[in-house]
Design a protein around this motif. Structure first.
Motif, PDB file in Angstrom:
ATOM      1  N   LEU A  20      -0.188  21.956  18.427  1.00  0.00           N
ATOM      2  CA  LEU A  20      -0.643  22.718  19.588  1.00  0.00           C
ATOM      3  C   LEU A  20       0.007  22.195  20.868  1.00  0.00           C
ATOM      4  CD1 LEU A  20      -2.447  24.957  20.702  1.00  0.00           C
ATOM      5  CD2 LEU A  20      -4.331  23.312  20.761  1.00  0.00           C
ATOM      6  N   ALA A  21       0.091  20.881  21.005  1.00  0.00           N
ATOM      7  CA  ALA A  21       0.720  20.276  22.183  1.00  0.00           C
ATOM      8  C   ALA A  21       2.186  20.689  22.286  1.00  0.00           C
ATOM      9  CB  ALA A  21       0.587  18.760  22.124  1.00  0.00           C
ATOM     10  N   ILE A  22       2.893  20.666  21.162  1.00  0.00           N
ATOM     11  CA  ILE A  22       4.310  21.062  21.154  1.00  0.00           C
ATOM     12  C   ILE A  22       4.458  22.529  21.521  1.00  0.00           C
ATOM     13  CG2 ILE A  22       6.324  21.413  19.657  1.00  0.00           C
ATOM     14  CD1 ILE A  22       5.393  18.852  18.122  1.00  0.00           C
ATOM     15  N   LEU A  23       3.631  23.386  20.916  1.00  0.00           N
ATOM     16  CA  LEU A  23       3.712  24.824  21.178  1.00  0.00           C
ATOM     17  C   LEU A  23       3.446  25.166  22.642  1.00  0.00           C
ATOM     18  CD1 LEU A  23       1.868  26.145  18.013  1.00  0.00           C
ATOM     19  CD2 LEU A  23       4.266  26.558  18.602  1.00  0.00           C
ATOM     20  N   LEU A  24       2.552  24.393  23.270  1.00  0.00           N
ATOM     21  CA  LEU A  24       2.186  24.668  24.664  1.00  0.00           C
ATOM     22  C   LEU A  24       2.980  23.851  25.676  1.00  0.00           C
ATOM     23  CD1 LEU A  24      -1.684  24.882  24.175  1.00  0.00           C
ATOM     24  CD2 LEU A  24      -0.059  26.770  24.391  1.00  0.00           C
ATOM     25  N   GLY A  25       3.843  22.957  25.163  1.00  0.00           N
ATOM     26  CA  GLY A  25       4.635  22.121  26.069  1.00  0.00           C
ATOM     27  C   GLY A  25       3.791  21.128  26.832  1.00  0.00           C
ATOM     28  N   MET A  26       2.787  20.563  26.167  1.00  0.00           N
ATOM     29  CA  MET A  26       1.878  19.608  26.799  1.00  0.00           C
ATOM     30  C   MET A  26       1.833  18.338  25.945  1.00  0.00           C
ATOM     31  SD  MET A  26      -1.212  22.343  27.535  1.00  0.00           S
ATOM     32  CE  MET A  26      -2.352  21.116  28.130  1.00  0.00           C
ATOM     33  N   THR A  27       1.208  17.313  26.477  1.00  0.00           N
ATOM     34  CA  THR A  27       1.023  16.100  25.680  1.00  0.00           C
ATOM     35  C   THR A  27      -0.233  16.260  24.835  1.00  0.00           C
ATOM     36  OG1 THR A  27      -0.386  14.946  27.270  1.00  0.00           O
ATOM     37  CG2 THR A  27       2.017  14.701  27.544  1.00  0.00           C
TER      38      THR A  27
END
Length: 160
Positions: A20-27
């Protein structure tokens, strides 16, 4: 940021935090913190598994019941809705517009069980004026998920 997370997990609640973090560009930490905050605030109310019970050998009957009620002075529809949604058979309760006031979704083991619920519990409540019960015969789409793929006839057409 919240809306992006919510839109994604609404369709796929089993996604791993890292993905989810990768998909949203977040940590991962930011996503985890945001999820925890939204759970604490009651924005995320739960995580559910959608099951096609028609494919499981079990007796289940679902019904939608339209309920017309007399709202209570100073309380509106909230108190009667609360009395209804506290029954264990009730899956969901909605305030709706139109000819009825509430829409109640219930589940039982048989048509008789649901009819008994409506006649002995729901219809006897003081504020209830009338009900209309609709039994769900087949679910085509539920919570945004298509339940039964359309059958495609793969036979070759033969013409004289």
């Amino acid at each position: 940021m919240r809306e992006k997370i919510l839109n994604f997990i609404e369709k796929n609640s089993r996604v791993e935090l890292k993905e989810l973090a990768i998909l949203l560009g977040m940590t991962e930490v930011d996503v985890a913190n945001e999820l925890s905050a939204m759970e604490a605030e009651g924005i995320i109310c739960g995580y559910h598994t959608l099951i096609d019970w028609d494919k499981v050998n079990t007796d289940r009957v679902n019904a939608l019941i339209e309920v017309r009620v007399t709202p209570q002075r100073g309380k509106g529809f909230d108190d009667i809705a609360e009395r209804i949604y506290k029954y264990p058979e009730v899956e969901a309760t909605y305030l709706i517009s139109g000819g009825y006031d509430l829409l109640v979704s219930i589940e039982g083991k048989s048509l008789r069980e649901i009819s008994t619920f409506v006649t002995e519990k729901l219809s006897t409540l003081d504020s209830v004026i009338s009900t209309s019960t609709h039994f769900i015969l087949k679910k085509y789409k539920d919570h945004g998920t298509i339940m039964h793929e359309k059958y495609e006839d793969e036979r070759m057409i033969v013409t004289p």
